[in-house]
Design an enzyme around this catalytic site. Structure first.
Site, PDB file in Angstrom:
ATOM      1  N   ASP B 159      44.578 -28.742  46.010  1.00 25.53           N
ATOM      2  CA  ASP B 159      46.029 -28.690  45.872  1.00 25.53           C
ATOM      3  C   ASP B 159      46.525 -27.238  45.968  1.00 25.53           C
ATOM      4  O   ASP B 159      47.522 -26.945  46.630  1.00 25.53           O
ATOM      5  CB  ASP B 159      46.427 -29.297  44.523  1.00 25.53           C
ATOM      6  CG  ASP B 159      45.736 -30.632  44.299  1.00 25.53           C
ATOM      7  OD1 ASP B 159      46.129 -31.622  44.939  1.00 25.53           O
ATOM      8  OD2 ASP B 159      44.770 -30.680  43.519  1.00 25.53           O
ATOM      9  N   HIS B 187      45.522 -33.789  38.997  1.00 26.86           N
ATOM     10  CA  HIS B 187      45.268 -33.934  40.432  1.00 26.86           C
ATOM     11  C   HIS B 187      45.705 -35.338  40.849  1.00 26.86           C
ATOM     12  O   HIS B 187      44.901 -36.250  40.993  1.00 26.86           O
ATOM     13  CB  HIS B 187      43.789 -33.713  40.739  1.00 26.86           C
ATOM     14  CG  HIS B 187      43.447 -33.984  42.165  1.00 26.86           C
ATOM     15  ND1 HIS B 187      43.930 -33.240  43.211  1.00 26.86           N
ATOM     16  CD2 HIS B 187      42.674 -34.944  42.741  1.00 26.86           C
ATOM     17  CE1 HIS B 187      43.478 -33.718  44.349  1.00 26.86           C
ATOM     18  NE2 HIS B 187      42.721 -34.761  44.093  1.00 26.86           N
TER      19      HIS B 187
END
Lengths: 330, 330
Positions: B159, B187
């Site tokens: 990410d 996440h």
């Protein structure tokens, strides 16, 4: 930071490229100081999948990755390329004759040879991975009259690495302790993995193994390793092929280790009585970006017979594609 | 040569591991001087495919690869492991409820936590990649009472890298010119990619983009990037996830660059008023093999709201698996 180099990869959305591109972008090919621009070629039906691969490459934020281009046009993909890894080829479909496979790929690689000739950097190094790799390299080189034949090679490093690892395992030593493995000829089941000159911790490996093991186990195991991997993994070798492509191109570009050599399929100059012009694997050393076929190795009758068998196969492959290599005849 | 370190990888025959193992063996994780032993864990039905992966690893003759073990027993795979990359997890099947997904994975990761507790090196670093990664890390850590919570983290680097690359693209600069990106929380689609503190060529990036772009494009694009990759590539992110795992573990082990930080999901110590004990992603620096949550960043109301949403999701996930974490309650 050094100026980026341009690395073209064909078949860029395929499985081998998926294992290859991220390692190149991470610096595994040319080292951690050399920025790279990836120039990716695919056929139109694979462009959407390639877009997904590019998204993932972007998502890695690799510090060395200076740019990515994609195209379905070989001229665009090879523009100013310093290195070209020709990974894509047409696979053998069910019921397909070997002659048709050679011709279909011949058409692809003659076009790519012309595109390299017209668009790549004049110093481009071309490594053919897509099978039949040797004959594909022969065709590409033949269609690139403005480039030197010595700028083309076909991948034999996977066979070389396999043979090195296999011998090390037999001797119970680490593969880094094996030097001077040689694999001769065609990247096919006729290849001849040759331990005659190999050193295991500096000693002659040939004296450490039985002839029976060599003939009945080692040679067939290396020749048929690809099929064994497919059987176990349910898919053909991809990451190991990518690793071998990196090894071969890196050593070609940056040099082989001292007191060792690698196996690389290159245009025969008649060494070891192999017909000139065939793309045949020899043991080579590399320095300054050039390869040099290792000279004057003693070749036993046992070796000579096997070197001839694989040479003959390459001659037959050349016959099957002769319509595609007008340039080489001129 | 240094003594080899032991690196355990779970889900070793899966797609992410296929992109990961060869890079670790090539030295991309710990550098070109550090030999490694790979200790590979799979479930029994995948052991034959894993055998194929091992054949390919052998076929590479990687100089740094000092050994490979395979097992379907977590205790064996984690024996004396210095690093553990928990990649394997049960994917969400059709019609499967999120609660069931959490519980099925909870069972896997509680067992792996106990096995790490009982068998790994006392200094082991554990990176959870398999989803739901944060809660899986929470469960593994909770079941390893003899290890410190700070030896566990969940992967947020994918990410983080995506957010860095995306912002660089927007600003028309190279991603290496972006520093101090932060991704907070889980996440999952609730994660909060935060450019409040990011620097673009040393200048405040926040001042260079519109609020509308940030809210309507940037944040959702990073949150939903995984789905976009699947749509284009026809398969989920594998090579970019592997690259992020390497980045996160390498920086944790060897240190973050000066004047920068990374995003890493670690056990909250209450920083930024996030509930202690949750595995929540913070900006961290690393040195000497330890991470340090970056302190005292100014948090806007805009950021605070988003940091709470993703915290709440992690609290809900914890509720769903509370039967699996008796140890943490004691």
């Amino acid at each position: 930071m050094q100026a980026p180099v341009r690395i073209a990869v064909t078949g860029a959305a395929g499985n081998i490229s998926y294992a290859l591109l991220f390692r190149i972008a991470a610096g595994d090919l040319l080292g951690g100081e050399q920025p790279v621009i990836l120039q990716l070629l695919e056929i139109p039906p694979a462009m959407e999948a390639l877009r997904g691969v590019v998204m993932e490459l972007e998502d890695c934020a690799f510090p060395l990755l200076a740019g990515i281009t994609t195209s379905d046009d070989a001229g665009a993909a090879f523009a100013d390329a310093d290195y070209a890894l020709l990974v894509g080829s047409k696979p053998r479909g069910p019921g397909m004759e070997r002659g048709d496979l050679l011709k279909d790929n011949g058409a692809i690689f003659s076009g790519q040879g012309r595109a390299l000739n017209d668009h790549a950097a004049r110093s481009v190094k071309v490594l053919v991975v897509g099978n039949p790799a040797n004959t594909n390299a022969f065709i590409a080189a033949a269609n690139a009259p403005d480039l030197d034949r010595s700028q083309f090679s076909a991948m034999m490093r996977l066979d070389h690495n396999r043979a090195t690892a296999h011998l090390a395992q037999k001797l119970g030593i680490h593969h880094a302790d094996i030097r001077k493995m040689a694999v001769w000829g065609n990247h096919s089941a006729t290849q001849y993995p040759d331990i005659s000159h190999a050193l295991a911790k500096g000693e002659r490996a040939r004296d450490m193994v039985e002839s029976q093991w060599l003939e009945e186990h080692f040679i067939p195991a290396i020749q048929q390793r690809g099929a064994a991997v497919i059987k176990a993994r349910g898919a053909s070798s991809a990451a190991s092929a990518a690793a071998a492509a990196i090894d071969q191109m890196r050593d070609w570009a940056l040099g082989t280790p001292p007191d060792d050599w690698i196996s690389m399929a290159v245009c025969s100059d008649g060494s070891y009585d192999i017909e000139p012009g065939l793309f045949y694997s020899f043991p080579v050393t590399c320095d300054g970006g050039r390869y040099h076929i290792v000279r004057d190795l003693d070749i036993s009758d046992f070796s000579r017979r096997r070197m001839r068998i694989t040479e003959r196969e390459l001659q037959e492959e050349r016959e099957a594609v002769k319509g595609l290599v007008q340039v080489v005849q001129s």
